[in-house]
Design an enzyme around this catalytic site. Structure first.
Site, mmCIF file in Angstrom:
data_model
loop_
_atom_site.group_PDB
_atom_site.id
_atom_site.type_symbol
_atom_site.label_atom_id
_atom_site.label_comp_id
_atom_site.label_asym_id
_atom_site.label_seq_id
_atom_site.Cartn_x
_atom_site.Cartn_y
_atom_site.Cartn_z
ATOM 1 N N SER A 234 -0.228 -18.071 15.873
ATOM 2 C CA SER A 234 -0.284 -18.620 17.044
ATOM 3 C C SER A 234 0.130 -19.504 17.550
ATOM 4 O O SER A 234 0.287 -19.735 18.941
ATOM 5 C CB SER A 234 -1.807 -19.001 17.015
ATOM 6 O OG SER A 234 -1.891 -20.343 16.028
ATOM 7 N N LYS A 279 -8.640 -26.041 19.223
ATOM 8 C CA LYS A 279 -7.407 -26.707 19.602
ATOM 9 C C LYS A 279 -7.619 -27.665 21.137
ATOM 10 O O LYS A 279 -6.728 -28.245 22.052
ATOM 11 C CB LYS A 279 -6.820 -25.792 19.505
ATOM 12 C CG LYS A 279 -5.834 -24.762 18.569
ATOM 13 C CD LYS A 279 -4.832 -23.489 18.974
ATOM 14 C CE LYS A 279 -4.648 -22.990 16.784
ATOM 15 N NZ LYS A 279 -4.186 -21.604 17.112
#
Length: 345
Positions: A234, A279
């Site tokens: 990611s 996040k």
């Protein structure tokens, strides 16, 4: 007597509480991680400086015990995943870790490829062999090879790709013996294995390893990307921005704190990831002013839409920007005015 009973009960309670820490449940729990500046992680030889920062964002993922499971149930932004949503069938936790580290390695390679091509720099690859992701129980390689091994010779021969390796082994018959030369912990070893039929498909033979290409990217100027034990793909997109920014004279950060997430393919396409809400929280806590989120071509259930929702819920001041490709992100940054405010840490 009562005192003895009390002490025994208290001791039992302490043992139960301690046991709860070490007893694993069939779940994984993920929590908001951190936003980490990329300048200390990525170094392009003689790279250009930058006034702001690109940051990767992470989630903390671990096997659930009683306490982390209960904590996740009570927390809005902690996620609980059943074991089979994280581990492949018959995959061990060690093999899962190796797979995540390989995915990180692949994301770094794609990020370097995309950034160097964008900067007009040559990119070359060197094939090193095959990388073992996992070993199937009941097959010849089980107990002899392990996840993370790098096989670079078969019967003393090298191959230009994993496809050629598979093709060579597939031509063998059940019971035929082959010799694999591999490296583990910087030591070279040989192992002899008898080829066997796969239980799921007896028409095919092999030794029972899931594998991928092990290759090295060669670029100039030299670049080092230190990720230690960070796993998963990611961070690839943010890697590509940091690498490109160090390769080019114009500073794309323009004094901003820029976070984001997303996989990166070798053609520059940005892909979705898990844990986008977590996040957003990590980036917000780190003082990010801009956050890039995978747009997934405007899908109703895209990372970008989930990021927007989470951002609104925590009242973030970050600008959340949808992106589908590396070039799209670069164009956005090129048009961005310089940050006139003092950089937020």
């Amino acid at each position: 007597m009562r005192k003895k009973i009390y002490l025994a009960s208290f001791s039992l309670l302490i043992l139960i509480l301690i046991g709860g820490v070490f007893y694993s449940l069939p779940y994984y729990v993920s929590k908001p991680g951190m936003a980490k500046e990329l300048k200390p992680i990525i170094k392009v030889e003689n790279g250009y400086p930058e006034k702001g920062n690109f940051m990767l964002t992470t989630v903390r993922m671990g096997r659930a015990n009683i306490y982390s499971y209960l904590g996740a149930k009570l927390s809005k932004y902690d996620e609980i995943y059943p074991l089979d949503e994280i581990l492949y069938k018959k995959e061990t936790e060690k093999e899962y870790t190796v797979r995540q580290l390989y995915l990180m390695s692949g994301s770094k390679m794609n990020a370097i490829d995309v950034a160097y091509h964008k900067a007009g720099k040559p990119v070359h690859y060197k094939y090193k062999g095959i990388y073992v992701l996992n070993v199937l129980p009941g097959m010849p390689a089980y107990g002899k090879l392990q996840a993370g091994d790098r096989v670079f010779k078969v019967d003393g021969r090298t191959f230009p790709s994993s496809e050629k390796f598979i093709s060579y082994v597939a031509k063998k018959h059940a019971g035929d013996q082959i010799t694999l030369t591999y490296s583990r912990n910087k030591q070279t070893k040989n192992v002899k294995l008898n080829v066997a039929k796969f239980k799921e498909d007896p028409s095919k033979v092999g030794v029972g390893i899931s594998l991928v290409d092990d290759k090295e990217i060669i670029v100039s100027p030299h670049v080092v990307v230190k990720t230690d034990e960070i796993g998963g793909p990611s961070a690839g997109f943010m890697f590509s921005l940091e690498i490109y920014n160090q390769l080019t004279k114009e500073d794309l950060t323009k004094g901003y704190q820029i976070a984001g997430t997303g996989t990166i393919s070798d053609d520059g396409t940005i892909g979705p990831i898990g844990g986008i809400e977590q996040k957003i929280i990590a980036a917000n806590k780190a003082g990010a002013q801009i956050f890039f989120a995978p747009n997934e071509k405007g899908s109703k259930h895209s990372n970008y839409r989930d990021a927007l929702k989470a951002g609104n819920e925590i009242n973030t001041k970050m600008k959340i920007i949808p992106v589908d490709s590396f070039n799209e992100a670069v164009r956005y940054l090129e048009k961005l005015p310089k940050n006139s405010k003092k950089m937020v840490k």
